[in-house]
Design an enzyme around this catalytic site. Structure first.
Site, PDB file in Angstrom:
ATOM      1  N   HIS A 266       1.046  -0.915   0.064  1.00  0.00           N
ATOM      2  CA  HIS A 266       0.402  -0.124  -0.041  1.00  0.00           C
ATOM      3  C   HIS A 266       1.098   1.051   0.554  1.00  0.00           C
ATOM      4  O   HIS A 266       0.750   2.346  -0.744  1.00  0.00           O
ATOM      5  CB  HIS A 266      -0.754  -0.216   1.023  1.00  0.00           C
ATOM      6  CG  HIS A 266      -1.872   0.927   1.658  1.00  0.00           C
ATOM      7  ND1 HIS A 266      -3.286   1.377   1.086  1.00  0.00           N
ATOM      8  CD2 HIS A 266      -1.084   2.256   1.799  1.00  0.00           C
ATOM      9  CE1 HIS A 266      -3.419   2.482   1.398  1.00  0.00           C
ATOM     10  NE2 HIS A 266      -2.112   3.210   2.436  1.00  0.00           N
ATOM     11  N   GLU A 267       2.174   1.188   0.779  1.00  0.00           N
ATOM     12  CA  GLU A 267       2.414   2.709   0.566  1.00  0.00           C
ATOM     13  C   GLU A 267       3.838   3.023  -0.480  1.00  0.00           C
ATOM     14  O   GLU A 267       3.791   4.002  -0.696  1.00  0.00           O
ATOM     15  CB  GLU A 267       3.824   2.665   2.278  1.00  0.00           C
ATOM     16  CG  GLU A 267       2.919   2.328   3.061  1.00  0.00           C
ATOM     17  CD  GLU A 267       2.122   3.479   4.248  1.00  0.00           C
ATOM     18  OE1 GLU A 267       2.576   4.600   3.017  1.00  0.00           O
ATOM     19  OE2 GLU A 267       0.915   3.038   3.773  1.00  0.00           O
TER      20      GLU A 267
ATOM     21  N   HIS B 192       1.497   4.390  -3.263  1.00  0.00           N
ATOM     22  CA  HIS B 192       1.578   5.559  -2.768  1.00  0.00           C
ATOM     23  C   HIS B 192       2.908   6.119  -3.636  1.00  0.00           C
ATOM     24  O   HIS B 192       2.721   7.284  -4.947  1.00  0.00           O
ATOM     25  CB  HIS B 192       1.464   6.269  -1.357  1.00  0.00           C
ATOM     26  CG  HIS B 192       0.891   6.498  -0.539  1.00  0.00           C
ATOM     27  ND1 HIS B 192      -0.857   6.796  -1.372  1.00  0.00           N
ATOM     28  CD2 HIS B 192      -0.152   5.449   0.624  1.00  0.00           C
ATOM     29  CE1 HIS B 192      -2.094   6.281  -0.699  1.00  0.00           C
ATOM     30  NE2 HIS B 192      -1.450   5.734   0.497  1.00  0.00           N
TER      31      HIS B 192
ATOM     32  N   GLU C  49      -5.973   6.793  -1.414  1.00  0.00           N
ATOM     33  CA  GLU C  49      -5.616   5.523  -0.675  1.00  0.00           C
ATOM     34  C   GLU C  49      -6.402   4.839  -1.041  1.00  0.00           C
ATOM     35  O   GLU C  49      -5.988   3.512  -1.515  1.00  0.00           O
ATOM     36  CB  GLU C  49      -5.955   6.232   0.962  1.00  0.00           C
ATOM     37  CG  GLU C  49      -5.692   6.868   1.998  1.00  0.00           C
ATOM     38  CD  GLU C  49      -4.555   6.838   1.894  1.00  0.00           C
ATOM     39  OE1 GLU C  49      -4.431   5.492   2.479  1.00  0.00           O
ATOM     40  OE2 GLU C  49      -3.749   7.054   2.159  1.00  0.00           O
TER      41      GLU C  49
END
Length: 271
Positions: free
Chosen positions: A144-145, A148, A202
């Site tokens: 997930h990070e 980004h 997100e």
């Protein structure tokens, strides 16, 4: 039209003129195809260099305090999981293969993690210790990070900040060489580097992170167990890096809908 509206209109016009429409990553199996507007004065390399300096400062401070963990079993675990995910990043963004990736574990009770521009990963031991994370769940967070960073959400936020500050201060500040322009640059950098991501960003990170984990051989279903743990741990006050995240129920529903798209990738990776 009054003076404030005239300045705002001029600022917006200059911002749009200075923006370029890009799609920072391929859509992947999860289909993230949104076009992003990036301010042309903020190149990818510039933002990556800015964040790299901030990251090194943070690591130096952590080392001085004795909380930078490079040798424990958890540190090696986070490094190994990250390496498998990083190897899949070029599927979405080929140039990420040339990034100077870094992975560090910090001893802290915080339920937090991040991957800044250019692939600078920070993971906090609080996540592992408090949530009793499996490798698959750690992969869900790091994926997930990383997403980004691949989508350049930080640079996108900085581009939006330029528009906001132009409207406040007037377009002239962007093109001067005095203190006004320096103050504007500082404001924009702080805005883009420190504020939480939007809910839309997100969701993109959730989907791309899910696919990264699957391609790296980590069970995408772990994203569901992870966010269930997060919801339980938050008790009405979400962890720092979830502060603007979608509600647990909507996030889990979105992930569940996407899992069938990436499950074949996970099964192939396991072979």
């Amino acid at each position: 039209m009054n003076k404030i509206l005239m300045v705002s209109a001029l600022s917006v016009g200059l911002l749009l003129a200075g923006c370029q429409s890009v799609n920072t990553t391929s859509g992947g199996a999860v289909g993230v195809e949104r076009k992003q507007y990036m301010f042309s004065m903020l190149s990818t390399d510039q933002v990556n260099q800015m964040y790299a300096q901030s990251y090194q400062k943070t690591m130096g401070e952590a080392s001085a305090k004795g909380v930078l963990d490079k040798t424990s079993s958890d540190a090696k675990r986070v490094q190994a999981i990250s390496s498998r995910l990083i190897a899949q990043a070029p599927v979405f963004r080929p140039d990420s293969a040339q990034w100077n990736w870094e992975v560090n574990l910090i001893k802290s009770d915080e339920l937090n993690a991040s991957c800044g521009p250019g692939g600078k990963i920070i993971f906090y031991t609080g996540l592992i210790n408090k949530l009793k994370l499996t490798d698959d769940e750690i992969a869900a967070i790091i994926g997930h990070e990383i997403a980004h960073a691949l989508r350049e959400h930080g640079r996108e936020a900085m581009s939006k900040a330029y528009g906001i500050e132009m409207a406040k201060q007037g377009a002239g500040a962007l093109f001067g060489l005095g203190q006004d322009s320096l103050a504007l640059a500082d404001t924009v950098a702080n805005y883009g580097m420190t504020l939480p991501n939007s809910r839309g960003n997100e969701n993109e990170a959730d989907l791309i992170g899910l696919e990264l984990a699957a391609r790296a051989g980590y069970d995408p279903n772990a994203a569901i167990t992870l966010w269930n743990k997060m919801a339980k741990a938050s008790e009405g006050a979400p962890p720092e890096f979830m502060s603007t995240h979608p509600s647990s129920s909507s996030r889990i529903a979105s992930l569940q809908a996407a899992i069938p798209k990436v499950m074949p990738l996970y099964q192939q990776a396991r072979k």
